[in-house]
Write a protein that holds these residues in place. Structure first.
Motif, mmCIF file in Angstrom:
data_model
loop_
_atom_site.group_PDB
_atom_site.id
_atom_site.type_symbol
_atom_site.label_atom_id
_atom_site.label_comp_id
_atom_site.label_asym_id
_atom_site.label_seq_id
_atom_site.Cartn_x
_atom_site.Cartn_y
_atom_site.Cartn_z
ATOM 1 N N THR A 148 3.910 4.601 8.546
ATOM 2 C CA THR A 148 4.827 3.933 8.762
ATOM 3 C C THR A 148 5.272 2.959 8.417
ATOM 4 O OG1 THR A 148 4.221 2.981 11.207
ATOM 5 C CG2 THR A 148 4.695 4.899 11.511
ATOM 6 N N ALA A 149 6.672 2.428 7.783
ATOM 7 C CA ALA A 149 6.315 1.178 7.766
ATOM 8 C C ALA A 149 5.202 0.313 8.341
ATOM 9 C CB ALA A 149 7.815 0.252 7.458
ATOM 10 N N PRO A 150 5.358 -0.123 8.995
ATOM 11 C CA PRO A 150 3.558 -0.958 9.107
ATOM 12 C C PRO A 150 2.636 -1.035 8.796
ATOM 13 C CG PRO A 150 5.125 -0.928 11.129
ATOM 14 C CD PRO A 150 5.515 -0.335 10.610
ATOM 15 N N ARG A 151 2.452 0.498 8.734
ATOM 16 C CA ARG A 151 0.658 0.563 7.763
ATOM 17 C C ARG A 151 1.194 0.497 6.793
ATOM 18 N NH1 ARG A 151 -0.994 5.066 11.806
ATOM 19 N NH2 ARG A 151 -0.982 4.496 13.257
ATOM 20 N N ILE A 152 1.688 0.585 6.068
ATOM 21 C CA ILE A 152 1.911 0.882 3.769
ATOM 22 C C ILE A 152 1.904 -1.036 4.323
ATOM 23 C CG2 ILE A 152 3.946 0.626 2.395
ATOM 24 C CD1 ILE A 152 4.412 3.370 3.875
ATOM 25 N N LEU A 153 2.283 -1.942 5.234
ATOM 26 C CA LEU A 153 2.557 -2.929 4.441
ATOM 27 C C LEU A 153 0.587 -3.962 4.843
ATOM 28 C CD1 LEU A 153 5.893 -4.452 7.431
ATOM 29 C CD2 LEU A 153 5.114 -4.034 4.384
ATOM 30 N N VAL A 154 0.755 -2.854 5.637
ATOM 31 C CA VAL A 154 -0.756 -3.468 6.236
ATOM 32 C C VAL A 154 -2.143 -3.244 4.454
ATOM 33 C CG1 VAL A 154 -3.098 -3.069 7.542
ATOM 34 C CG2 VAL A 154 -0.505 -3.577 8.682
ATOM 35 N N ILE A 155 -1.353 -1.900 4.474
ATOM 36 C CA ILE A 155 -2.235 -1.731 3.048
ATOM 37 C C ILE A 155 -2.330 -2.754 2.094
ATOM 38 C CG2 ILE A 155 -1.908 0.517 1.876
ATOM 39 C CD1 ILE A 155 -1.291 2.139 3.050
ATOM 40 N N PHE A 156 -0.688 -2.406 1.942
ATOM 41 C CA PHE A 156 -0.325 -3.769 0.727
ATOM 42 C C PHE A 156 -1.089 -5.138 1.023
ATOM 43 C CE2 PHE A 156 4.066 -1.482 -0.460
ATOM 44 C CZ PHE A 156 3.425 -1.186 -1.829
ATOM 45 N N VAL A 157 -1.412 -6.014 2.365
ATOM 46 C CA VAL A 157 -1.948 -7.095 2.758
ATOM 47 C C VAL A 157 -3.294 -6.454 1.931
ATOM 48 C CG1 VAL A 157 -2.592 -8.608 4.208
ATOM 49 C CG2 VAL A 157 -0.052 -7.652 3.745
ATOM 50 N N VAL A 158 -4.122 -5.657 3.080
ATOM 51 C CA VAL A 158 -5.013 -5.561 2.539
ATOM 52 C C VAL A 158 -5.523 -4.923 0.571
ATOM 53 C CG1 VAL A 158 -7.218 -3.796 3.117
ATOM 54 C CG2 VAL A 158 -6.090 -4.823 4.755
ATOM 55 N N SER A 159 -4.717 -4.200 0.435
ATOM 56 C CA SER A 159 -4.857 -4.178 -0.949
ATOM 57 C C SER A 159 -4.855 -5.601 -1.530
ATOM 58 C CB SER A 159 -3.833 -3.868 -1.356
ATOM 59 O OG SER A 159 -2.192 -3.702 -1.417
ATOM 60 N N GLY A 160 -3.959 -6.517 -1.420
ATOM 61 C CA GLY A 160 -3.878 -7.937 -2.267
ATOM 62 C C GLY A 160 -5.551 -8.661 -1.757
ATOM 63 N N VAL A 161 -6.087 -8.289 -0.905
ATOM 64 C CA VAL A 161 -6.881 -9.416 -0.739
ATOM 65 C C VAL A 161 -8.514 -8.528 -0.985
ATOM 66 C CG1 VAL A 161 -9.164 -9.588 1.142
ATOM 67 C CG2 VAL A 161 -6.552 -9.796 1.790
ATOM 68 N N VAL A 162 -8.401 -7.471 -1.193
ATOM 69 C CA VAL A 162 -9.153 -6.304 -1.933
ATOM 70 C C VAL A 162 -9.782 -6.555 -3.485
ATOM 71 C CG1 VAL A 162 -10.244 -4.096 -2.734
ATOM 72 C CG2 VAL A 162 -9.966 -4.928 -0.262
ATOM 73 N N LEU A 163 -7.902 -7.293 -4.294
ATOM 74 C CA LEU A 163 -8.263 -7.411 -5.634
ATOM 75 C C LEU A 163 -9.080 -8.541 -6.085
ATOM 76 C CD1 LEU A 163 -5.037 -5.326 -6.542
ATOM 77 C CD2 LEU A 163 -7.186 -4.371 -6.988
ATOM 78 N N GLN A 164 -8.307 -9.012 -4.951
ATOM 79 C CA GLN A 164 -8.740 -10.821 -5.404
ATOM 80 C C GLN A 164 -9.916 -10.980 -5.155
ATOM 81 O OE1 GLN A 164 -7.420 -13.713 -6.228
ATOM 82 N NE2 GLN A 164 -8.547 -15.094 -5.636
ATOM 83 N N ALA A 165 -10.502 -10.069 -4.075
ATOM 84 C CA ALA A 165 -12.320 -10.164 -3.654
ATOM 85 C C ALA A 165 -13.223 -10.232 -5.116
ATOM 86 C CB ALA A 165 -12.300 -9.314 -2.674
ATOM 87 N N LEU A 166 -12.382 -8.501 -5.487
ATOM 88 C CA LEU A 166 -12.743 -8.064 -6.564
ATOM 89 C C LEU A 166 -12.768 -9.003 -8.500
ATOM 90 C CD1 LEU A 166 -12.118 -4.745 -5.929
ATOM 91 C CD2 LEU A 166 -14.382 -5.927 -6.392
ATOM 92 N N ASN A 167 -11.620 -9.564 -8.034
ATOM 93 C CA ASN A 167 -11.001 -10.887 -9.013
ATOM 94 C C ASN A 167 -10.387 -10.270 -10.139
ATOM 95 O OD1 ASN A 167 -11.221 -13.356 -10.080
ATOM 96 N ND2 ASN A 167 -12.779 -13.426 -11.354
ATOM 97 N N LEU A 168 -9.659 -8.697 -9.381
ATOM 98 C CA LEU A 168 -7.964 -8.210 -10.132
ATOM 99 C C LEU A 168 -7.090 -8.687 -10.650
ATOM 100 C CD1 LEU A 168 -10.614 -4.446 -9.725
ATOM 101 C CD2 LEU A 168 -9.958 -6.101 -11.486
ATOM 102 N N TYR A 169 -6.638 -9.675 -9.188
ATOM 103 C CA TYR A 169 -5.096 -10.179 -8.655
ATOM 104 C C TYR A 169 -5.114 -11.203 -9.888
ATOM 105 C CZ TYR A 169 -1.106 -9.672 -6.315
ATOM 106 O OH TYR A 169 0.446 -8.998 -6.052
#
Length: 117
Positions: free
Chosen positions: A27-48
């Motif tokens: 669903t759209a809300p799940r995709i939104l959560v995936i996007f937000v979490v991916s931004g957090v993970v990419l920043q934690a890995l210093n890739l964003y």
């Protein structure tokens, strides 16, 4: 070139979201959560951060950019201690959350929102 990079990254994020909506049962809300979490993970890995430096608003405006801002605020706040780590993400994203709530309320006053049946 800045405009091109901004358009390509922002558009690419939108294309990924559309592909996920069309090809999965997410669903759209799940995709939104995936996007937000991916931004957090990419920043934690210093890739964003390199994407932000290259694409500017194309990286910070979409939802992964919100996750990036949360993580960056928490990381910066962690230098001040545990409480800073907890409140850093909130301080970094407070303006965006406030604007979203305000415009959401304004739109609800102007239009007649209906719950899906």
């Amino acid at each position: 070139m800045d405009y091109l990079y901004t358009f390509l990254l922002g558009g690419g994020i939108c294309v990924i979201g559309q592909i996920l909506m069309d090809t999965t049962k997410l669903t759209a809300p799940r995709i939104l959560v995936i996007f937000v979490v991916s931004g957090v993970v990419l920043q934690a890995l210093n890739l964003y951060e390199p994407l932000v430096k290259l694409c500017h608003q194309g990286a910070t405006t979409p939802l992964p950019g919100f996750g990036y801002a949360l993580a960056k605020g928490a990381i910066d706040g962690a230098q001040k201690g545990f409480l800073g780590a907890v409140t850093g993400g909130i301080k970094a994203t407070a303006a965006g959350v406030g604007v979203a709530i305000s415009f959401g309320y304004l739109v609800a006053l102007i239009f007649n929102p209906k719950s899906p049946k």
